[in-house]
Design a protein around this motif. Structure first.
Motif, PDB file in Angstrom:
ATOM      1  N   GLY A 292     108.191  82.351 107.106  1.00  0.00           N
ATOM      2  CA  GLY A 292     107.393  81.157 107.361  1.00  0.00           C
ATOM      3  C   GLY A 292     106.340  80.882 106.307  1.00  0.00           C
ATOM      4  O   GLY A 292     105.770  79.793 106.280  1.00  0.00           O
ATOM      5  N   ASP A 293     106.069  81.866 105.421  1.00  0.00           N
ATOM      6  CA  ASP A 293     105.101  81.625 104.349  1.00  0.00           C
ATOM      7  C   ASP A 293     105.629  80.544 103.416  1.00  0.00           C
ATOM      8  O   ASP A 293     106.819  80.473 103.115  1.00  0.00           O
ATOM      9  CB  ASP A 293     104.846  82.905 103.549  1.00  0.00           C
ATOM     10  N   ARG A 294     104.710  79.734 102.937  1.00  0.00           N
ATOM     11  CA  ARG A 294     105.077  78.602 102.091  1.00  0.00           C
ATOM     12  C   ARG A 294     105.238  79.036 100.645  1.00  0.00           C
ATOM     13  O   ARG A 294     104.413  79.762 100.095  1.00  0.00           O
ATOM     14  CB  ARG A 294     103.998  77.536 102.202  1.00  0.00           C
ATOM     15  N   ASN A 328     111.330  73.197 105.090  1.00  0.00           N
ATOM     16  CA  ASN A 328     110.506  73.019 106.283  1.00  0.00           C
ATOM     17  C   ASN A 328     109.703  71.745 106.071  1.00  0.00           C
ATOM     18  O   ASN A 328     108.678  71.757 105.404  1.00  0.00           O
ATOM     19  CB  ASN A 328     109.595  74.229 106.482  1.00  0.00           C
ATOM     20  N   TYR A 331     106.079  71.440 105.206  1.00  0.00           N
ATOM     21  CA  TYR A 331     105.531  72.436 104.298  1.00  0.00           C
ATOM     22  C   TYR A 331     106.390  72.679 103.066  1.00  0.00           C
ATOM     23  O   TYR A 331     106.172  73.634 102.334  1.00  0.00           O
ATOM     24  CB  TYR A 331     105.358  73.773 105.042  1.00  0.00           C
ATOM     25  N   TYR A 333     109.215  74.159 101.014  1.00  0.00           N
ATOM     26  CA  TYR A 333     110.108  75.307 101.172  1.00  0.00           C
ATOM     27  C   TYR A 333     109.315  76.521 101.643  1.00  0.00           C
ATOM     28  O   TYR A 333     108.228  76.818 101.140  1.00  0.00           O
ATOM     29  CB  TYR A 333     110.812  75.618  99.854  1.00  0.00           C
ATOM     30  N   THR A 334     109.892  77.232 102.602  1.00  0.00           N
ATOM     31  CA  THR A 334     109.234  78.408 103.160  1.00  0.00           C
ATOM     32  C   THR A 334     110.198  79.579 103.189  1.00  0.00           C
ATOM     33  O   THR A 334     111.424  79.406 103.097  1.00  0.00           O
ATOM     34  CB  THR A 334     108.738  78.149 104.602  1.00  0.00           C
ATOM     35  N   ARG A 337     112.948  82.530 108.264  1.00  0.00           N
ATOM     36  CA  ARG A 337     112.374  83.235 109.405  1.00  0.00           C
ATOM     37  C   ARG A 337     113.271  84.337 109.946  1.00  0.00           C
ATOM     38  O   ARG A 337     112.869  85.099 110.802  1.00  0.00           O
ATOM     39  CB  ARG A 337     112.066  82.241 110.526  1.00  0.00           C
TER      40      ARG A 337
END
Length: 346
Positions: A292-294, A328, A331, A333-334, A337
């Motif tokens: 989930g980090d961008r 995402n 945001y 690209y992340t 998950r």
């Protein structure tokens, strides 16, 4: 709904949610809505369609019939979404047929069927070659839109305004249709056009004339008026088009590289190429990141590695194909998950 039906609804939403928004947007744009309002309304329309599916529950085929093929599920979702659009626009939702997925324009652009990867990974070779030949900015905008990013996220990745990002993507589609007539509709009869159009078309090369005869009438007329030297303001006034629609059309003949972009001969990827090196570096970065980090913006990656946007696109394509990153909307690209994917990255 039962637990199984709820799980199926969640799976369908995850797979088709972004596509339904894009399809609603394309339908609204064709009916004259400006880009900003079309995206807002498209999200509401798509959400309304999912609410209706949930309310139908076991009574509806999408949740009540597990034997439906993937093609049937897809067709039903587009059919329901189109009815929602018609209901919003005109207050009626009947008499429409299921979307024709055999139509290359519909299949490839209005509802791109790319469930898991970047456009360069998922597009057929013949189509990826066409996309590679686009001018850099237009190609990048189109790939971002096909990945499901909303206009704000597209703009952030491209380093421009929201409306400019959408115009570049729309211009890319038009460029593809002009340079590759097989992606467009059947041509209209030259004799059926007004006198001024026939005279304007006679000034073009046979190839260009044949391509324009396959386009929608307002698009063809705007291009012909641009060819005759009219400004955007004059075209808007004469045809009654919106400024955004006119700007997107005009851009396809005035964008840097629009007339000289060479056709890509291959979409193969070399292990020692620049984009492979960028992908390797990003793969190492992902090891230290959480799901989930961008990821950094496109413009930041271009500055970091000293490469163009095409190289960044190809690097993202590799990582998307490996399941390490995902689009995402809000945001960009992340990091994916899926914990399985993260373990593979490590």
């Amino acid at each position: 709904m039962t637990a199984e039906q709820s799980a199926r609804l969640g799976s369908l939403y995850e797979q088709y949610g972004a596509r339904m928004v894009r399809y609603s947007y394309s339908q609204l744009k064709r009916r004259g809505y400006d880009s900003a309002s079309a995206w807002t309304v498209a999200e509401d329309i798509a959400q309304g369609m999912w609410v209706q599916v949930a309310r139908d529950g076991a009574r509806g085929p999408l949740l009540g019939d597990e034997s439906l093929s993937e093609d049937s599920v897809r067709a039903l979702l587009f059919y329901k979404t189109k009815h929602q659009v018609l209901g919003y626009v005109s207050g009626r939702a009947a008499g429409e047929v299921v979307v024709d997925f055999a139509d290359p324009v519909t299949c490839n652009w209005l509802c791109p069927l790319m469930p898991s990867g970047c456009a360069l990974v998922e597009l057929p070779v013949y189509l990826a070659t066409m996309v590679e030949a686009l001018p850099e900015q237009e190609r990048a905008a189109l790939l971002l839109m096909l990945d499901g990013l909303d206009p704000r996220s597209m703009a952030e990745q491209l380093g421009c305004g929201d409306s400019t990002a959408v115009r570049m993507a729309e211009s890319a589609v038009l460029m593809l249709q002009i340079d590759n007539p097989e992606l467009s509709r059947e041509p209209v009869a030259l004799e059926s056009l007004p006198q001024w159009e026939r005279e304007a078309l006679s000034e073009l090369s046979p190839e260009r004339r044949a391509a324009l005869l396959r386009l929608e009438s307002t698009t063809r007329q705007a291009l012909l008026l641009k060819h005759q030297g009219l400004s955007k303001r004059e075209i808007v006034k004469r045809l009654g088009l919106s400024h955004d629609a006119t700007a997107a059309i005009v851009r396809c003949v005035s964008a840097p590289g629009a007339k000289a972009a060479p056709k890509a001969k291959s979409t193969g990827r070399r292990a020692n190429s620049k984009f492979a090196q960028v992908a390797d570096a990003l793969r190492k970065d992902i090891k230290a990141m959480r799901p989930g980090d961008r990821l950094p913006r496109r413009v930041d990656l271009m500055a970091r590695f000293g490469v163009g946007s095409r190289t960044i696109d190809n690097a993202w394509a590799v990582l998307r194909g490996e399941g390490l990153i995902e689009a995402n909307g809000a945001y960009g690209y992340t990091v994916a998950r899926s914990q399985d994917d993260m373990r593979q990255a490590a």
